[in-house]
Design a protein around this motif. Sequence first.
Motif, PDB file in Angstrom:
ATOM      1  N   ALA A 421       0.856  -1.192   0.000  1.00  0.00           N
ATOM      2  CA  ALA A 421       0.000   0.000   0.000  1.00  0.00           C
ATOM      3  C   ALA A 421       0.889   1.239   0.000  1.00  0.00           C
ATOM      4  O   ALA A 421       1.951   1.248   0.636  1.00  0.00           O
ATOM      5  N   VAL A 422       0.434   2.279  -0.707  1.00  0.00           N
ATOM      6  CA  VAL A 422       1.219   3.502  -0.853  1.00  0.00           C
ATOM      7  C   VAL A 422       0.398   4.686  -0.364  1.00  0.00           C
ATOM      8  O   VAL A 422      -0.790   4.815  -0.688  1.00  0.00           O
ATOM      9  N   GLY A 441     -10.500  -0.065  -2.759  1.00  0.00           N
ATOM     10  CA  GLY A 441      -9.427  -1.045  -2.899  1.00  0.00           C
ATOM     11  C   GLY A 441      -9.464  -2.158  -1.880  1.00  0.00           C
ATOM     12  O   GLY A 441      -8.521  -2.953  -1.795  1.00  0.00           O
ATOM     13  N   THR A 442     -10.516  -2.242  -1.089  1.00  0.00           N
ATOM     14  CA  THR A 442     -10.611  -3.321  -0.111  1.00  0.00           C
ATOM     15  C   THR A 442     -12.067  -3.734   0.034  1.00  0.00           C
ATOM     16  O   THR A 442     -12.967  -3.044  -0.439  1.00  0.00           O
ATOM     17  N   ALA A 443     -12.294  -4.833   0.668  1.00  0.00           N
ATOM     18  CA  ALA A 443     -13.660  -5.330   0.862  1.00  0.00           C
ATOM     19  C   ALA A 443     -13.698  -6.123   2.167  1.00  0.00           C
ATOM     20  O   ALA A 443     -12.659  -6.506   2.720  1.00  0.00           O
ATOM     21  N   GLY A 444     -14.918  -6.376   2.635  1.00  0.00           N
ATOM     22  CA  GLY A 444     -15.059  -7.200   3.831  1.00  0.00           C
ATOM     23  C   GLY A 444     -14.813  -6.470   5.123  1.00  0.00           C
ATOM     24  O   GLY A 444     -14.647  -7.114   6.178  1.00  0.00           O
ATOM     25  N   ARG A 445     -14.787  -5.142   5.095  1.00  0.00           N
ATOM     26  CA  ARG A 445     -14.588  -4.366   6.307  1.00  0.00           C
ATOM     27  C   ARG A 445     -15.936  -3.894   6.849  1.00  0.00           C
ATOM     28  O   ARG A 445     -16.736  -3.316   6.120  1.00  0.00           O
ATOM     29  N   THR A 446     -16.166  -4.148   8.129  1.00  0.00           N
ATOM     30  CA  THR A 446     -17.400  -3.685   8.766  1.00  0.00           C
ATOM     31  C   THR A 446     -17.228  -2.233   9.225  1.00  0.00           C
ATOM     32  O   THR A 446     -16.104  -1.716   9.286  1.00  0.00           O
ATOM     33  N   ARG A 488      -6.933   4.910   5.018  1.00  0.00           N
ATOM     34  CA  ARG A 488      -7.349   4.159   3.825  1.00  0.00           C
ATOM     35  C   ARG A 488      -6.347   3.062   3.494  1.00  0.00           C
ATOM     36  O   ARG A 488      -6.719   1.941   3.118  1.00  0.00           O
ATOM     37  N   ALA A 489      -5.065   3.367   3.626  1.00  0.00           N
ATOM     38  CA  ALA A 489      -4.032   2.355   3.367  1.00  0.00           C
ATOM     39  C   ALA A 489      -4.052   1.257   4.419  1.00  0.00           C
ATOM     40  O   ALA A 489      -3.912   0.066   4.108  1.00  0.00           O
TER      41      ALA A 489
END
Length: 555
Positions: A421-422, A441-446, A488-489
């Motif tokens: 991640a940058v 850029g991500t998934a599965g986060r509550t 976010r990163a």
Amino acid sequence: MSGGTASVLARLIPPLRPEWRRIVGSYVLATTSLLALAAIGVLAALSVGGAVVHGQWPSAAWWVALVALVLLRTLLTWREMDVSHALAYRVLARLRVALFDAYARSVPARRREHSGRAASVAMTDIEKLEFFYAHTLAQLGASVTLFVAALGVAAVLMPAAAVVMVLGAALVALTAWVGAGATRRVGEEEQGERERLSERLVDALGALREVLAYGLQDRVVADAVAATRRSVRTARRREFLAGVIDGSRELILTGVLIGVVASALFVGGVGDPRSAALAPAVLALAVAGVAAIADAAHTLSELHPLVASAARVDEGLRRSPVVAPVVDARPVPAGPLGIRFHDVEFSYDDRTRVLRRWSAEVHPGEHVGIAGPSGAGKSTVIALAARLWDPDGGEIALVDSNGRGMPLREVAEEDLRAAVAVVEQDARLFHGTVRDNLLRGTAGRTDADLVGILDRVGARDWISLDDELGEHGVRLSGGQRARLALARALCREPRILIVDEITASLDPTTEKAISQVLAEVDATVVVASHRRETLARLGRVLRVEPPAGAASPSE
């Protein structure tokens, strides 16, 4: 259409291949509609010829055919508009997606480019081209088909009239060829003026605070007005040339009318009842055929600005990727990852070398800083580590806990982005809510996970997941944007976190807080910075020095 014009427009066909059935369908509709219109004219002319020469009124079958053709023409006109509009949106989407893919492969570029020009290509140029591929192309094909059909029928009914049609069509084509050079030059000049205007406006909007602070509003407006006036004058010149050429075609069409009448009277014979009865029909046929060629020639004369637009879009689609595609991807090693630089060399397209045989290694789990004078290449090292660019020489590899390396060029793009991640100095936040940005850029986060990460970076007290950020996070301060970019990163749980000058413009309190967050990250961390507070919390600092005799590029 000249060979150069055709080749430029043809080069944009590959991205539109999925739409070829619809494009062919649009041509069939346009051709059938034009043929129906020509048939209506011929039927009407036949009835006039029969009434005048033979004194016969049209039969019931004639009326049925005429009504059917009128209804068919009405239906086809409506359907053609519906199909062409739907196709236009699909063409627009196809070209923009293809252009976006090309920019995604080639941005950030290693050359100086103006974002105003890129915006002009993506918006203005493609919007011009969508109508050509969705409508104009079908109309050109339909016009040529109508002329060929009309010529074939005229050759059977009255060969002399067919000769007149061929001569008339040749003269019409000649007007397009004669006016092509001047029209193309004026069209390119007009497009250039509009492009420069777009660049000026993008510059002004991007530096709006500076414009207001220095009182440059009047100057910006005056420059924009002057550029607009130059563009309008050029457009008027183009319209004048087009008017002269169109007037020439009208004269040619009048000559075709006279020629067909003369062929009916003198070649067919003044007293020949058959020629006299067919003359109105052949005349209508000749007018329809040559008028179709005249319309096509007019359209072609208007294509020169489109050719300039097509050339710019084609240039964008052919942009060289900044990283070579991965051919045989290998799986990323499990567990902690480090990164190794071995004899890395790098230079920008129009500047001197930035890195020369630079080597370093960051072990898995290690927190390392990258320091050096301004322009030494710290941000370049960060971009290379994230494989936003490929080095000119040497190798960059991921390293596992056993010291085994895997070159970045052998790692699949999705695997690399999942592991690395940058966070850049000027990291952009997207328009939308905080939640939208954290989930990029991500998934599965509550929501509970996201709130925990906001708390981790010290943002929970002043913002919530449902807060709107505005474009680029305009409502936030620099420190707040830095915290959210870091959050976010962290949402992606990277095994390597790469940070570029994130604390460069922060106050000491915010810098200390961000540095503390970085120090607590359970992953390999590489931080480029010139701030002592930031570097002091890292386990080791690598130095980057500009090569001897090298100019200092901006990072």
